[in-house]
Motif scaffolding. Structure first.
Motif, PDB file in Angstrom:
ATOM      1  N   GLY A 174       1.257  -1.207  -0.248  1.00 19.55           N
ATOM      2  CA  GLY A 174       0.096  -0.670  -0.327  1.00 19.55           C
ATOM      3  C   GLY A 174       1.280   1.228   0.015  1.00 19.55           C
ATOM      4  O   GLY A 174       0.126   2.631  -0.062  1.00 19.55           O
ATOM      5  N   GLY A 175       2.187   1.155   0.477  1.00 17.12           N
ATOM      6  CA  GLY A 175       2.673   2.397   0.247  1.00 17.12           C
ATOM      7  C   GLY A 175       4.207   1.801  -0.877  1.00 17.12           C
ATOM      8  O   GLY A 175       4.096   0.986  -1.737  1.00 17.12           O
ATOM      9  N   SER A 176       4.937   2.783  -1.442  1.00 16.35           N
ATOM     10  CA  SER A 176       5.634   2.878  -2.311  1.00 16.35           C
ATOM     11  C   SER A 176       7.014   3.799  -1.890  1.00 16.35           C
ATOM     12  O   SER A 176       6.904   4.474  -0.985  1.00 16.35           O
ATOM     13  CB  SER A 176       5.170   3.931  -3.314  1.00 16.35           C
ATOM     14  N   ASN A 177       7.701   3.516  -2.476  1.00 14.92           N
ATOM     15  CA  ASN A 177       9.224   3.789  -2.476  1.00 14.92           C
ATOM     16  C   ASN A 177      10.016   4.407  -3.951  1.00 14.92           C
ATOM     17  O   ASN A 177       9.803   3.308  -4.843  1.00 14.92           O
ATOM     18  CB  ASN A 177      10.070   3.653  -1.436  1.00 14.92           C
ATOM     19  N   THR A 178      10.332   5.494  -4.227  1.00 14.61           N
ATOM     20  CA  THR A 178      11.099   6.273  -5.346  1.00 14.61           C
ATOM     21  C   THR A 178      12.335   6.753  -4.923  1.00 14.61           C
ATOM     22  O   THR A 178      12.556   7.115  -4.583  1.00 14.61           O
ATOM     23  CB  THR A 178      10.369   7.284  -6.229  1.00 14.61           C
ATOM     24  N   ILE A 179      13.127   6.524  -6.573  1.00 12.05           N
ATOM     25  CA  ILE A 179      14.359   6.954  -6.716  1.00 12.05           C
ATOM     26  C   ILE A 179      14.354   7.091  -7.757  1.00 12.05           C
ATOM     27  O   ILE A 179      14.402   7.074  -9.397  1.00 12.05           O
ATOM     28  CB  ILE A 179      15.628   5.823  -6.061  1.00 12.05           C
ATOM     29  N   VAL A 180      15.731   8.733  -7.865  1.00 14.90           N
ATOM     30  CA  VAL A 180      15.293   9.366  -8.910  1.00 14.90           C
ATOM     31  C   VAL A 180      16.691   9.489  -8.763  1.00 14.90           C
ATOM     32  O   VAL A 180      18.240   9.260  -8.432  1.00 14.90           O
ATOM     33  CB  VAL A 180      15.040  10.562  -8.905  1.00 14.90           C
ATOM     34  N   TYR A 181      17.467   8.124 -10.472  1.00 15.91           N
ATOM     35  CA  TYR A 181      18.850   8.339 -11.059  1.00 15.91           C
ATOM     36  C   TYR A 181      18.631   9.458 -11.969  1.00 15.91           C
ATOM     37  O   TYR A 181      18.351   9.380 -13.034  1.00 15.91           O
ATOM     38  CB  TYR A 181      18.790   7.026 -11.365  1.00 15.91           C
ATOM     39  N   VAL A 182      20.424  10.030 -12.131  1.00 11.07           N
ATOM     40  CA  VAL A 182      20.740  10.977 -12.882  1.00 11.07           C
ATOM     41  C   VAL A 182      21.280  10.005 -13.630  1.00 11.07           C
ATOM     42  O   VAL A 182      22.659   9.798 -13.506  1.00 11.07           O
ATOM     43  CB  VAL A 182      21.538  11.965 -11.906  1.00 11.07           C
ATOM     44  N   VAL A 183      21.765  10.597 -15.487  1.00  7.49           N
ATOM     45  CA  VAL A 183      22.142  10.178 -16.276  1.00  7.49           C
ATOM     46  C   VAL A 183      22.957  10.818 -17.017  1.00  7.49           C
ATOM     47  O   VAL A 183      22.364  12.438 -17.751  1.00  7.49           O
ATOM     48  CB  VAL A 183      21.535   9.017 -16.780  1.00  7.49           C
ATOM     49  N   ARG A 184      24.321  10.970 -16.884  1.00 10.20           N
ATOM     50  CA  ARG A 184      24.486  12.608 -17.915  1.00 10.20           C
ATOM     51  C   ARG A 184      26.078  11.214 -19.045  1.00 10.20           C
ATOM     52  O   ARG A 184      26.382  10.840 -18.141  1.00 10.20           O
ATOM     53  CB  ARG A 184      25.487  12.726 -16.534  1.00 10.20           C
ATOM     54  N   ASN A 185      25.715  12.481 -20.244  1.00 11.18           N
ATOM     55  CA  ASN A 185      26.577  11.941 -20.780  1.00 11.18           C
ATOM     56  C   ASN A 185      28.680  12.735 -19.889  1.00 11.18           C
ATOM     57  O   ASN A 185      28.482  13.561 -20.951  1.00 11.18           O
ATOM     58  CB  ASN A 185      26.381  12.617 -22.305  1.00 11.18           C
ATOM     59  N   ILE A 186      29.483  12.088 -20.188  1.00  8.35           N
ATOM     60  CA  ILE A 186      30.636  12.119 -19.144  1.00  8.35           C
ATOM     61  C   ILE A 186      31.173  11.714 -20.889  1.00  8.35           C
ATOM     62  O   ILE A 186      32.990  12.095 -20.305  1.00  8.35           O
ATOM     63  CB  ILE A 186      30.888  11.365 -18.080  1.00  8.35           C
ATOM     64  N   GLY A 187      30.888  11.798 -22.047  1.00  6.21           N
ATOM     65  CA  GLY A 187      31.889  11.794 -23.244  1.00  6.21           C
ATOM     66  C   GLY A 187      32.156  12.647 -23.669  1.00  6.21           C
ATOM     67  O   GLY A 187      32.316  14.481 -23.280  1.00  6.21           O
ATOM     68  N   ASN A 188      32.471  13.386 -25.197  1.00  6.03           N
ATOM     69  CA  ASN A 188      32.917  13.814 -25.547  1.00  6.03           C
ATOM     70  C   ASN A 188      32.934  14.085 -27.469  1.00  6.03           C
ATOM     71  O   ASN A 188      32.872  15.409 -28.383  1.00  6.03           O
ATOM     72  CB  ASN A 188      34.321  14.609 -25.918  1.00  6.03           C
ATOM     73  N   ALA A 189      31.527  13.552 -27.326  1.00  7.74           N
ATOM     74  CA  ALA A 189      30.314  13.309 -28.212  1.00  7.74           C
ATOM     75  C   ALA A 189      29.022  13.545 -27.642  1.00  7.74           C
ATOM     76  O   ALA A 189      28.793  13.119 -27.146  1.00  7.74           O
ATOM     77  CB  ALA A 189      30.681  12.505 -29.254  1.00  7.74           C
ATOM     78  N   ALA A 190      28.293  14.054 -28.458  1.00 11.37           N
ATOM     79  CA  ALA A 190      26.015  13.485 -28.491  1.00 11.37           C
ATOM     80  C   ALA A 190      26.145  12.281 -28.724  1.00 11.37           C
ATOM     81  O   ALA A 190      26.765  11.310 -29.036  1.00 11.37           O
ATOM     82  CB  ALA A 190      25.436  14.165 -29.107  1.00 11.37           C
ATOM     83  N   ASP A 191      25.615  12.184 -27.370  1.00 13.65           N
ATOM     84  CA  ASP A 191      25.753  10.522 -27.002  1.00 13.65           C
ATOM     85  C   ASP A 191      23.953   9.667 -27.244  1.00 13.65           C
ATOM     86  O   ASP A 191      22.732  10.185 -27.278  1.00 13.65           O
ATOM     87  CB  ASP A 191      25.301   9.858 -25.798  1.00 13.65           C
TER      88      ASP A 191
END
Length: 246
Positions: A160-177
């Motif tokens: 009846g309850g819930s837990n939410t986690i937000v994960y951050v994804v970053r492009n750390i390369g040297n071109a668009a991904d």
């Protein structure tokens, strides 16, 4: 004449069956294989990113009638930036197998000369692990990494309850991904994300995962996987998830 032939054949069959009962078990036959396309090599790996190689351990019969159990199984790894996850029990019977994932997440530039080792009652099996940690990709390419928390355990959540986690994804390369997001599937698990098809250099997007259990006990959904060309041969950037309903 027919009766004599039948009796002789019956006696021969009985003799064969009796002999089979006396077949001695052979020693265990551990086989350790790389099942990822790159084998045991991580190639050029950007500092701050993570790659995964998959392996299989099997107690193979190798064509023999009976094989003893492979026991006292103890996987281990060596090498900077290398971690291990596996499903192997302490014993594998004839024909049984288990799987291992070895992650490489370098923090400094350099060469990896590591090893995956499986100790057991049949001795040790080893495979070399190689790779090169680099500060920049050449040729230029995008590469994603999780920024901030990568905890995949959602803890104990009441029904009846819930837990939410937000994960951050970053492009750390040297071109668009060019990226794809594959969220978890399983009872009580859901996700949403705001990631574009192409993530610009230095930019981030968010993946929100919610665990709302419908039953008690441990819940293990499919992992969160961020796919991109950089990590395509290494299973994508994956994050195992777990939660417990109460």
């Amino acid at each position: 004449m027919t009766r004599r032939l039948f009796s002789a054949g019956l006696l021969a069959t009985v003799a064969v069956l009796a002999a089979c009962g006396n077949i001695e078990e052979s020693d265990p036959k551990p086989q350790l294989d790389a099942i990822s396309t790159p084998g045991t090599a991580y190639g050029n790996t950007l500092i701050g990113t993570r790659k995964r190689l998959d392996f299989r351990l099997r107690n193979s019969d190798a064509g023999l009638p009976k094989v003893k159990p492979l026991m006292e199984i103890a996987p281990s790894i060596s090498g900077p930036g290398v971690t291990l996850s596996h499903t192997c029990p302490t014993q594998l019977n004839e024909g049984e197998e288990c799987f291992l994932a070895v992650y490489y997440e370098p923090t400094v530039a350099g060469t990896l000369a590591g090893e995956l080792r499986i100790a057991s009652n049949a001795g040790a099996k080893t495979l070399p692990l190689s790779g090169t940690a680099v500060a920049a990709l050449d040729p230029a390419a995008g590469a994603v990494a999780f920024v901030g928390s990568t905890a995949g355990d959602f803890g104990t959540v009441v029904r009846g309850g819930s837990n939410t986690i937000v994960y951050v994804v970053r492009n750390i390369g040297n071109a668009a991904d060019a990226i794809t997001v594959t969220g978890p599937t399983g009872s009580g698990w859901s996700f949403s994300e705001d990631c574009p098809d192409s993530l610009a250099v230095g930019t981030s997007c968010n993946v929100s995962i919610t665990f709302a259990p419908t039953a008690t006990g441990l819940s293990v959904p499919t992992p969160l996987v961020i796919g991109d060309p950089y990590n395509a041969s290494y299973g994508g950037l994956s994050l195992p998830l777990t939660g417990t309903g109460s």
